[in-house]
Design a protein around this motif. Structure first.
Motif, mmCIF file in Angstrom:
data_model
loop_
_atom_site.group_PDB
_atom_site.id
_atom_site.type_symbol
_atom_site.label_atom_id
_atom_site.label_comp_id
_atom_site.label_asym_id
_atom_site.label_seq_id
_atom_site.Cartn_x
_atom_site.Cartn_y
_atom_site.Cartn_z
ATOM 1 N N LEU A 149 -2.413 10.805 -4.020
ATOM 2 C CA LEU A 149 -1.458 9.788 -3.564
ATOM 3 C C LEU A 149 -2.038 8.995 -2.396
ATOM 4 O O LEU A 149 -1.859 7.781 -2.305
ATOM 5 N N GLN A 198 4.690 -2.193 -7.340
ATOM 6 C CA GLN A 198 4.135 -3.005 -6.249
ATOM 7 C C GLN A 198 4.458 -4.481 -6.468
ATOM 8 O O GLN A 198 4.850 -5.191 -5.534
ATOM 9 N N GLY A 218 -4.056 6.246 -3.529
ATOM 10 C CA GLY A 218 -3.180 5.171 -4.007
ATOM 11 C C GLY A 218 -2.680 4.287 -2.873
ATOM 12 O O GLY A 218 -2.369 3.117 -3.082
ATOM 13 N N LEU A 243 0.836 -1.205 0.000
ATOM 14 C CA LEU A 243 0.000 0.000 0.000
ATOM 15 C C LEU A 243 0.868 1.252 0.000
ATOM 16 O O LEU A 243 0.555 2.239 -0.681
ATOM 17 N N GLY A 261 1.787 2.227 -3.329
ATOM 18 C CA GLY A 261 0.640 2.850 -3.997
ATOM 19 C C GLY A 261 0.500 4.325 -3.650
ATOM 20 O O GLY A 261 -0.040 5.108 -4.433
ATOM 21 N N GLY A 262 0.999 4.696 -2.483
ATOM 22 C CA GLY A 262 0.913 6.083 -2.029
ATOM 23 C C GLY A 262 2.082 6.948 -2.464
ATOM 24 O O GLY A 262 2.117 8.137 -2.160
ATOM 25 N N GLU A 263 3.037 6.335 -3.158
ATOM 26 C CA GLU A 263 4.207 7.117 -3.620
ATOM 27 C C GLU A 263 3.977 7.720 -5.000
ATOM 28 O O GLU A 263 3.155 7.230 -5.768
ATOM 29 N N GLN A 264 4.708 8.778 -5.316
ATOM 30 C CA GLN A 264 4.685 9.324 -6.666
ATOM 31 C C GLN A 264 5.091 8.222 -7.655
ATOM 32 O O GLN A 264 5.987 7.418 -7.377
ATOM 33 N N VAL A 265 4.433 8.188 -8.800
ATOM 34 C CA VAL A 265 4.769 7.215 -9.836
ATOM 35 C C VAL A 265 5.923 7.779 -10.656
ATOM 36 O O VAL A 265 5.821 8.870 -11.206
ATOM 37 N N PRO A 266 7.022 7.055 -10.728
ATOM 38 C CA PRO A 266 8.191 7.608 -11.423
ATOM 39 C C PRO A 266 8.055 7.572 -12.942
ATOM 40 O O PRO A 266 7.289 6.784 -13.491
ATOM 41 N N TYR A 267 8.825 8.405 -13.592
ATOM 42 C CA TYR A 267 8.966 8.301 -15.042
ATOM 43 C C TYR A 267 9.637 6.964 -15.334
ATOM 44 O O TYR A 267 10.453 6.482 -14.547
ATOM 45 N N PHE A 268 9.273 6.354 -16.461
ATOM 46 C CA PHE A 268 9.601 4.935 -16.669
ATOM 47 C C PHE A 268 10.520 4.628 -17.847
ATOM 48 O O PHE A 268 10.986 3.494 -17.965
ATOM 49 N N PRO A 295 -0.825 6.022 -13.982
ATOM 50 C CA PRO A 295 -1.165 5.537 -15.317
ATOM 51 C C PRO A 295 -1.836 4.173 -15.247
ATOM 52 O O PRO A 295 -1.557 3.391 -14.335
ATOM 53 N N ILE A 312 1.740 -0.092 -10.338
ATOM 54 C CA ILE A 312 1.403 -1.485 -10.007
ATOM 55 C C ILE A 312 2.600 -2.393 -10.284
ATOM 56 O O ILE A 312 2.868 -3.329 -9.533
ATOM 57 N N ALA A 363 1.004 0.518 -16.328
ATOM 58 C CA ALA A 363 0.608 0.904 -14.974
ATOM 59 C C ALA A 363 1.849 0.791 -14.089
ATOM 60 O O ALA A 363 2.063 -0.186 -13.368
ATOM 61 N N VAL A 364 2.690 1.819 -14.184
ATOM 62 C CA VAL A 364 4.024 1.821 -13.570
ATOM 63 C C VAL A 364 3.946 1.556 -12.055
ATOM 64 O O VAL A 364 4.740 0.793 -11.493
ATOM 65 N N ALA A 397 -2.589 -3.840 -6.531
ATOM 66 C CA ALA A 397 -3.760 -3.224 -7.153
ATOM 67 C C ALA A 397 -4.048 -3.902 -8.491
ATOM 68 O O ALA A 397 -3.135 -4.378 -9.167
#
Lengths: 363, 363
Positions: free
Chosen positions: B22, A249, B25, A22, A25-32, B199, A246, A243-244, A198
């Protein structure tokens, strides 16, 4: 620990995640489009291969989509109208494979099973030597809770030189499954089942034989094209924005499973959770109409009440989700899942709620 | 406030989310075959329609997949080989529409634009009265940062009675777009652009005319079938397990946008962010080779350095992601996004890093 007012979730996906999953899930989603993210995907591939005991040459792709997206990708990319398939149609997910074959004009024969029944060696033997080229099976027919024998199906495929496709969506890491031993060519699973992340990612493991078929077949789709996905996967990337969050996770979860003893330990944990529940519900007015259960879930038929009504009662008055069924099974079957962040004490909570409903004459 | 060691993200997706998004998330993902979740989806639909000013009869579907999944779903479900389309091919996303038409055998003529250039009324007039049935455009060609005129394209479609499909993936809520006024039949966007959620979800708004085409066309796919998606959407559901967590984030985000003044206020905010950046980079050794920019991003061509090298320098030494380009544009173009949880102070941070690189002789 659940938060106050948080539902207790016994469905079969999405399920409850552990606190560390979880937190991701609460973190910023990084560029991939970076080496850092590629490394995560490559590690996910290696661990997936390890946990299904895939052959060295096997490859893994991560599709942003539900399990059905991966089922369709496999039907479209691995097979053509020149094939002749057997589909094990024992419930709504098996039936979905027949619908996918219809849409994509892949000839097939379905083995239709009565609800709750397994496919037997006797049924399969009738199809020996008849020119079939592949078998599609949901090894755990999640809609009714029936687990088929992957070894027996694998022997049938081996002696007939057939491609062996296993949708193990809810069975992966709930039941033993050795890709090499059973000779499977494709194994499918998803992020929201035993991986307990998720929902939004499904996963396909492909054998060398399956990879060769993907390579030579014509591309009929862009989004579900496995050629493109495999080419990108070589460097740990995907053709389109995945879905970066997930996938991150999944990375953490796979590493935890490895640290905690790998697939064997995870399967044992879920088996214990299932056995604990099955022991505790003895005496309640439910029947189990499955010839062979997965550790993933217990299918229950109430003897004196509507299954859907029980689902609503538990949701609205006890803060508990069990897994309802739709369609014809709506009133006769519900399912209790044994994966996700569940404990034996959670089983006690559910059983106490069911006993309370019984006391009130609701079941 | 960013956490220590958290990257500052100026890419065009995934971008930085606000703390409340967030937080969602980080919550358990709920079971979704419930009225409670249906209500969320129906509210998402209503707000999406409001923000694009869709006609009353329009419908919205949420696809678990990237923007390309929705582009393909639209090409497959709205058109057939009996159509004759115009595709605006001004960069890699416009070109993707031509590839989708090729895969699905939809006849088309592409208007190929030089990088950085817009489509003009003069170019379009050549195609008047030639029997074209639809137009596909990425209204903001995100790969090169060129924003086309939706009104002019809409007039072309109207006078030729053509279906008008707008992929507004990075332009939705960055630039004004009124579905009713421009007469669009389809608008596509995604969760990770101005919506600034994780995303994994793309969104399709369909006009009544588009809905009729979907209804009468043959289903050629299960996962990307819009008939099934629309039928489920009537009750606020999806045919397959969606990315439930991201749909909940979208719900919160859409409601915040509404509270903060709706589409107009959001677009004004992003416009101000873009203008602030464009003002601050004056004097730096970059050229802007776009005839018409979106507020979503600024495309920059370094006059004396490799664009990809600048991306790596900022990532590895300054904790900043800008958006690199791939393929032919790898060394000549990078992009700076203006959406997501960014402030004018963040622009200062980026500009200071670029000036530092300049001082070190790296740009």
């Amino acid at each position: 620990m659940r938060k106050p007012n948080e539902m207790l979730n016994f469905t079969v996906g999405p399920v409850m995640s552990s606190p560390d999953i979880l937190a991701i899930g609460g973190e910023q989603v990084p560029y991939f489009r970076t080496q850092e993210f590629s490394d995560i995907i490559l590690e996910n591939e290696a661990l997936m291969k390890e946990f299904v005991h895939a052959p060295e040459e096997a490859k893994v792709v991560f599709i942003t989509g539900s399990g059905t997206a991966s089922m369709e990708a496999v039907v479209m990319n691995v097979f053509t109208p020149a094939d002749k398939l057997i589909v094990i149609d024992g419930g709504s997910f098996g039936h979905r494979f027949t619908e996918l074959c219809d849409i994509h004009h892949i000839p097939y024969t379905s083995i239709c099973l009565e609800s709750g029944h397994v496919v037997t060696d006797e049924m399969l033997r009738k199809f020996d030597g008849k020119g079939y080229t592949g078998l599609l099976v949901n090894i755990h027919e999640t809609s009714t809770g029936v687990h088929y024998n992957p070894q027996m199906l694998g022997e049938f495929c081996r002696r007939n030189d057939m491609m062996y496709v296993i949708d193990a969506i809810s069975s992966f890491l709930a039941d033993p499954l050795d890709m090499t031993e059973v000779g499977a060519d494709v194994i499918i699973t998803g992020s929201q089942k035993v991986l307990a992340c998720a929902p939004g990612i499904s996963i396909i493991v492909l054998s060398e034989r399956a990879l060769k078929r993907v390579e030579r077949n014509e591309t009929k789709t862009m989004y579900l094209d496995l050629k493109g996905a495999l080419k990108n996967a070589e460097r740990g990337q995907t053709p389109f924005t995945p879905a970066v969050g997930i996938l991150r996770q999944i990375n953490a979860r796979l590493k935890h499973i490895k640290e905690d003893g790998g697939a064997i330990a995870e399967i044992a944990k879920i088996k214990a959770q299932a056995e604990d529940f099955r022991k505790k519900i003895k005496g309640l007015p439910f029947e189990i109409k499955s010839e062979s259960m997965s550790n993933a879930l217990t299918p229950l038929t109430p003897t004196g009440a509507s299954a859907h009504e029980i689902f609503l009662q538990l949701k609205d008055n006890y803060g508990i989700w069990i897994c309802p069924n739709g369609g014809e099974l709506k009133d006769t079957l519900f399912r209790v899942g044994h994966f996700g962040a569940l404990t034996h004490e959670d089983n006690d909570t559910l059983v106490a709620a069911l006993k309370d409903l019984q006391k009130k004459g609701k079941i």
